[in-house]
Motif scaffolding. Structure first.
Motif, PDB file in Angstrom:
ATOM      1  N   HIS A 132       0.825  -1.221   0.000  1.00  0.00           N
ATOM      2  CA  HIS A 132       0.000   0.000   0.000  1.00  0.00           C
ATOM      3  C   HIS A 132       0.860   1.274   0.000  1.00  0.00           C
ATOM      4  CE1 HIS A 132      -3.343  -2.667   0.800  1.00  0.00           C
ATOM      5  NE2 HIS A 132      -2.765  -3.101   1.915  1.00  0.00           N
ATOM      6  N   PHE A 133       1.959   1.245  -0.722  1.00  0.00           N
ATOM      7  CA  PHE A 133       2.852   2.410  -0.714  1.00  0.00           C
ATOM      8  C   PHE A 133       2.193   3.619  -1.382  1.00  0.00           C
ATOM      9  CE2 PHE A 133       6.374   4.952  -2.497  1.00  0.00           C
ATOM     10  CZ  PHE A 133       7.047   5.237  -1.314  1.00  0.00           C
ATOM     11  N   LYS A 134       1.408   3.370  -2.430  1.00  0.00           N
ATOM     12  CA  LYS A 134       0.717   4.483  -3.102  1.00  0.00           C
ATOM     13  C   LYS A 134      -0.231   5.191  -2.139  1.00  0.00           C
ATOM     14  CE  LYS A 134      -2.045   5.602  -7.214  1.00  0.00           C
ATOM     15  NZ  LYS A 134      -2.984   6.450  -6.486  1.00  0.00           N
ATOM     16  N   SER A 135      -0.863   4.409  -1.284  1.00  0.00           N
ATOM     17  CA  SER A 135      -1.772   5.005  -0.312  1.00  0.00           C
ATOM     18  C   SER A 135      -1.009   5.891   0.680  1.00  0.00           C
ATOM     19  CB  SER A 135      -2.511   3.888   0.442  1.00  0.00           C
ATOM     20  OG  SER A 135      -3.333   4.429   1.451  1.00  0.00           O
ATOM     21  N   ILE A 136       0.210   5.449   1.045  1.00  0.00           N
ATOM     22  CA  ILE A 136       1.031   6.269   1.951  1.00  0.00           C
ATOM     23  C   ILE A 136       1.379   7.590   1.285  1.00  0.00           C
ATOM     24  CG2 ILE A 136       3.287   6.406   3.088  1.00  0.00           C
ATOM     25  CD1 ILE A 136       3.149   3.383   3.492  1.00  0.00           C
ATOM     26  N   ASN A 137       1.770   7.536   0.012  1.00  0.00           N
ATOM     27  CA  ASN A 137       2.096   8.764  -0.724  1.00  0.00           C
ATOM     28  C   ASN A 137       0.879   9.675  -0.836  1.00  0.00           C
ATOM     29  OD1 ASN A 137       4.830   8.713  -1.311  1.00  0.00           O
ATOM     30  ND2 ASN A 137       4.582   7.456  -3.136  1.00  0.00           N
ATOM     31  N   ASP A 138      -0.266   9.094  -1.152  1.00  0.00           N
ATOM     32  CA  ASP A 138      -1.476   9.894  -1.345  1.00  0.00           C
ATOM     33  C   ASP A 138      -1.950  10.517  -0.041  1.00  0.00           C
ATOM     34  OD1 ASP A 138      -1.436   9.217  -3.995  1.00  0.00           O
ATOM     35  OD2 ASP A 138      -2.916   7.604  -3.827  1.00  0.00           O
ATOM     36  N   THR A 139      -1.782   9.789   1.066  1.00  0.00           N
ATOM     37  CA  THR A 139      -2.282  10.259   2.368  1.00  0.00           C
ATOM     38  C   THR A 139      -1.334  11.257   3.030  1.00  0.00           C
ATOM     39  OG1 THR A 139      -3.400   8.135   2.695  1.00  0.00           O
ATOM     40  CG2 THR A 139      -3.092   9.546   4.644  1.00  0.00           C
ATOM     41  N   TYR A 140      -0.036  10.934   3.018  1.00  0.00           N
ATOM     42  CA  TYR A 140       0.929  11.739   3.784  1.00  0.00           C
ATOM     43  C   TYR A 140       1.867  12.576   2.907  1.00  0.00           C
ATOM     44  CZ  TYR A 140      -0.540   8.482   7.441  1.00  0.00           C
ATOM     45  OH  TYR A 140      -1.285   7.733   8.335  1.00  0.00           O
ATOM     46  N   GLY A 141       1.880  12.342   1.633  1.00  0.00           N
ATOM     47  CA  GLY A 141       2.751  13.108   0.748  1.00  0.00           C
ATOM     48  C   GLY A 141       4.012  12.329   0.363  1.00  0.00           C
ATOM     49  N   HIS A 142       4.642  12.812  -0.686  1.00  0.00           N
ATOM     50  CA  HIS A 142       5.811  12.104  -1.220  1.00  0.00           C
ATOM     51  C   HIS A 142       7.034  12.210  -0.302  1.00  0.00           C
ATOM     52  CE1 HIS A 142       4.214  10.878  -5.126  1.00  0.00           C
ATOM     53  NE2 HIS A 142       3.522  12.017  -5.113  1.00  0.00           N
ATOM     54  N   LEU A 143       7.142  13.276   0.470  1.00  0.00           N
ATOM     55  CA  LEU A 143       8.256  13.379   1.409  1.00  0.00           C
ATOM     56  C   LEU A 143       8.165  12.284   2.466  1.00  0.00           C
ATOM     57  CD1 LEU A 143       8.615  17.233   1.953  1.00  0.00           C
ATOM     58  CD2 LEU A 143      10.053  15.717   0.577  1.00  0.00           C
ATOM     59  N   CYS A 144       6.940  12.004   2.882  1.00  0.00           N
ATOM     60  CA  CYS A 144       6.733  10.906   3.827  1.00  0.00           C
ATOM     61  C   CYS A 144       7.069   9.580   3.147  1.00  0.00           C
ATOM     62  CB  CYS A 144       5.296  10.900   4.323  1.00  0.00           C
ATOM     63  SG  CYS A 144       4.915   9.504   5.422  1.00  0.00           S
ATOM     64  N   GLY A 145       6.669   9.461   1.875  1.00  0.00           N
ATOM     65  CA  GLY A 145       7.006   8.251   1.139  1.00  0.00           C
ATOM     66  C   GLY A 145       8.505   8.036   1.054  1.00  0.00           C
ATOM     67  N   TRP A 203       6.244  10.250  11.328  1.00  0.00           N
ATOM     68  CA  TRP A 203       6.149  11.358  10.386  1.00  0.00           C
ATOM     69  C   TRP A 203       5.101  12.368  10.869  1.00  0.00           C
ATOM     70  CZ3 TRP A 203       8.999  13.192   6.599  1.00  0.00           C
ATOM     71  CH2 TRP A 203       8.463  14.152   5.760  1.00  0.00           C
ATOM     72  N   SER A 204       5.569  13.570  11.120  1.00  0.00           N
ATOM     73  CA  SER A 204       4.684  14.658  11.567  1.00  0.00           C
ATOM     74  C   SER A 204       3.871  14.246  12.793  1.00  0.00           C
ATOM     75  CB  SER A 204       3.747  15.091  10.420  1.00  0.00           C
ATOM     76  OG  SER A 204       4.492  15.584   9.335  1.00  0.00           O
ATOM     77  N   GLY A 205       4.527  13.603  13.724  1.00  0.00           N
ATOM     78  CA  GLY A 205       3.870  13.204  14.965  1.00  0.00           C
ATOM     79  C   GLY A 205       3.005  11.971  14.844  1.00  0.00           C
ATOM     80  N   GLN A 206       2.996  11.331  13.702  1.00  0.00           N
ATOM     81  CA  GLN A 206       2.193  10.127  13.508  1.00  0.00           C
ATOM     82  C   GLN A 206       3.093   8.928  13.266  1.00  0.00           C
ATOM     83  OE1 GLN A 206      -1.507  10.698  11.038  1.00  0.00           O
ATOM     84  NE2 GLN A 206      -0.427  12.551  10.401  1.00  0.00           N
ATOM     85  N   SER A 207       2.634   7.770  13.715  1.00  0.00           N
ATOM     86  CA  SER A 207       3.344   6.523  13.479  1.00  0.00           C
ATOM     87  C   SER A 207       2.685   5.803  12.313  1.00  0.00           C
ATOM     88  CB  SER A 207       3.312   5.638  14.733  1.00  0.00           C
ATOM     89  OG  SER A 207       4.043   6.234  15.781  1.00  0.00           O
ATOM     90  N   ILE A 208       3.427   5.608  11.268  1.00  0.00           N
ATOM     91  CA  ILE A 208       2.893   4.985  10.056  1.00  0.00           C
ATOM     92  C   ILE A 208       3.327   3.522  10.025  1.00  0.00           C
ATOM     93  CG2 ILE A 208       2.866   5.061   7.542  1.00  0.00           C
ATOM     94  CD1 ILE A 208       3.613   8.031   7.781  1.00  0.00           C
ATOM     95  N   ALA A 209       2.352   2.636  10.071  1.00  0.00           N
ATOM     96  CA  ALA A 209       2.639   1.203  10.028  1.00  0.00           C
ATOM     97  C   ALA A 209       2.985   0.792   8.592  1.00  0.00           C
ATOM     98  CB  ALA A 209       1.446   0.410  10.535  1.00  0.00           C
ATOM     99  N   VAL A 210       3.971  -0.067   8.476  1.00  0.00           N
ATOM    100  CA  VAL A 210       4.437  -0.509   7.160  1.00  0.00           C
ATOM    101  C   VAL A 210       4.562  -2.024   7.165  1.00  0.00           C
ATOM    102  CG1 VAL A 210       6.289  -0.403   5.448  1.00  0.00           C
ATOM    103  CG2 VAL A 210       5.697   1.638   6.766  1.00  0.00           C
ATOM    104  N   THR A 211       4.031  -2.657   6.147  1.00  0.00           N
ATOM    105  CA  THR A 211       4.253  -4.091   5.944  1.00  0.00           C
ATOM    106  C   THR A 211       4.801  -4.290   4.538  1.00  0.00           C
ATOM    107  OG1 THR A 211       2.008  -4.471   5.113  1.00  0.00           O
ATOM    108  CG2 THR A 211       2.366  -4.709   7.500  1.00  0.00           C
TER     109      THR A 211
END
Length: 395
Positions: free
Chosen positions: A259-272, A332-340
């Motif tokens: 779901h990497f595209k979703s991470i980019n769409d939700t948090y932005g490419h810098l987060c990606g 990222w920006s005070g949020q914890s982003i889960a990654v699998t």
């Protein structure tokens, strides 16, 4: 730009006194890189110097006549040539040894200078000529004999001091002449040292630039992993060739962040980008250092090349990686982003010397396994043996 230049300046920093890289590993690599050139330079210089050392034995006979002193100086001159010959022979026996080259250079410098002092001692009436010859020898030590600068500097300064002492004890030079000669020797040492330092820095700066360009050509700038081009041009062909020759097996793991595209769409490419850096660091940390290779194969895809690894070993590593991904979150920006991540694990066993295996077949099979892992719900592992897949397809 600062993020690129600053680390390289630290990595390739030069120690100002020794004029060598502060990193022992980089200095060793630099010496190996210039080994062939240094061997050629040493060979030319020692042959040239040995010839003239022996040729000037004629002047001993002319000045001293056929006496025991003449024979002594002839023996000393021959010892210089023998030292050079033995050193070059050892370098030829050990062409990959930097230490052997440096020892041969050091021995030649010490024996050459020692013999020259003996000549000065037995021919004290020619001090002005000796001083001129000694200046030439100093330049040879600093510039033309490839050795560590700190060693050449010590030999040159110590030889200069010994030369002045020998002249004081054996000649009748006036104080003004003695002072002039000493100043000229100091000037020669200064120019020789400045020139040697410049050459040493220029060679290391050139090596630094070449190394950075080479690294940029084979590494991904964002993650620091090898790039796809280097995989196909160097890594995979070399491993396939080695496995065929020695009848070994190796593993290939194709990893894709879920779901990497979703991470980019939700948090932005810098987060990606931060997620990619974090995942690549995790991969590089868990593989075998200096053995396994981590490649950024696509946008969010990574390929791991595992030499001498069977299917079980590759699957076990993939499971450790899968668990590590699931247990690690990216802040990222005070949020914890889960990654699998999903993994396609392929074993390439060439113990039977199979010659039909191609790079394209390996990549296609690993990609197919990764696709299966993603279609089965992601965050899982699918594995197979390449030869088994090829056999089943042929049937």
């Amino acid at each position: 730009m600062k993020n690129i230049i600053a680390p390289s300046l630290v990595k390739f920093a030069i120690q100002p006194v020794r004029v060598e890289f502060r990193s022992d590993e980089i200095e060793r690599n630099f010496q190996v890189h210039h080994l062939v050139r240094n061997q050629a330079s040493l060979r030319t210089t020692l042959i040239f110097c040995s010839f003239f050392y022996l040729a000037f034995a004629l002047t001993d006979a002319i000045v001293l006549g056929y006496t025991s002193e003449t024979l002594l100086l002839l023996a000393a001159r021959m010892f210089v040539a023998i030292t050079a010959t033995v050193g070059l022979y050892q370098v030829r026996l050990r062409p990959a040894s930097v230490i052997t080259l440096q020892l041969a250079a050091t021995a030649a410098e010490i024996v050459g200078m020692g013999t020259f002092m003996l000549i000065v001692r037995h021919r004290p009436s020619e001090i002005p000529w000796h001083a001129m010859s000694f200046c030439i020898m100093l330049i040879v030590v600093y510039i033309f004999i490839p050795n560590r600068l700190i060693v050449s500097k010590c030999i040159a300064f110590l030889s200069t001091a010994i030369f002045i002492v020998v002249v004081l004890k054996t000649s009748t030079l006036k104080l003004s002449d003695m002072l002039t000669m000493s100043m000229l020797l100091l000037l020669t040492n200064s120019f020789g040292l400045v020139a040697a330092r410049r050459y040493q820095r220029l060679w290391r700066d050139e090596y630094r630039v070449q190394s950075l360009l080479t690294e940029q050509a084979m590494k991904d700038h964002l993650t620091g992993c090898f790039n796809r081009r280097h995989l196909h041009d160097v890594l995979l062909p070399a491993e396939l060739k080695r496995a065929r020759r020695h009848r070994l097996s190796f593993g290939v793991i194709l990893c894709d962040i879920d779901h990497f595209k979703s991470i980019n769409d939700t948090y932005g490419h810098l987060c990606g980008d931060a997620v990619l850096r974090s995942c690549s660091a995790l991969l590089q940390r868990l593989v075998r250092q200096q053995v396994d290779c981590v490649v950024r194969y696509g946008g969010e895809e990574f390929l791991l090349l595992l030499p001498q690894t069977d299917r079980l070993g590759a699957v076990n590593l993939a499971e450790r990686l899968r668990q590590a991904f699931a247990e690690t979150s990216v802040e990222w920006s005070g949020q914890s982003i889960a990654v699998t991540a999903s993994f396609g694990v392929l074993a390439v066993d060439l113990a039977g010397g199979n010659t039909e295996v191609t790079e394209e077949a390996i990549i296609a099979a690993a990609d197919s396994l990764l696709y299966r892992a993603k279609t089965k719900g992601r965050n899982n592992i699918q594995s197979d043996d390449l030869l088994h897949r090829m056999a089943s397809r042929s049937v």
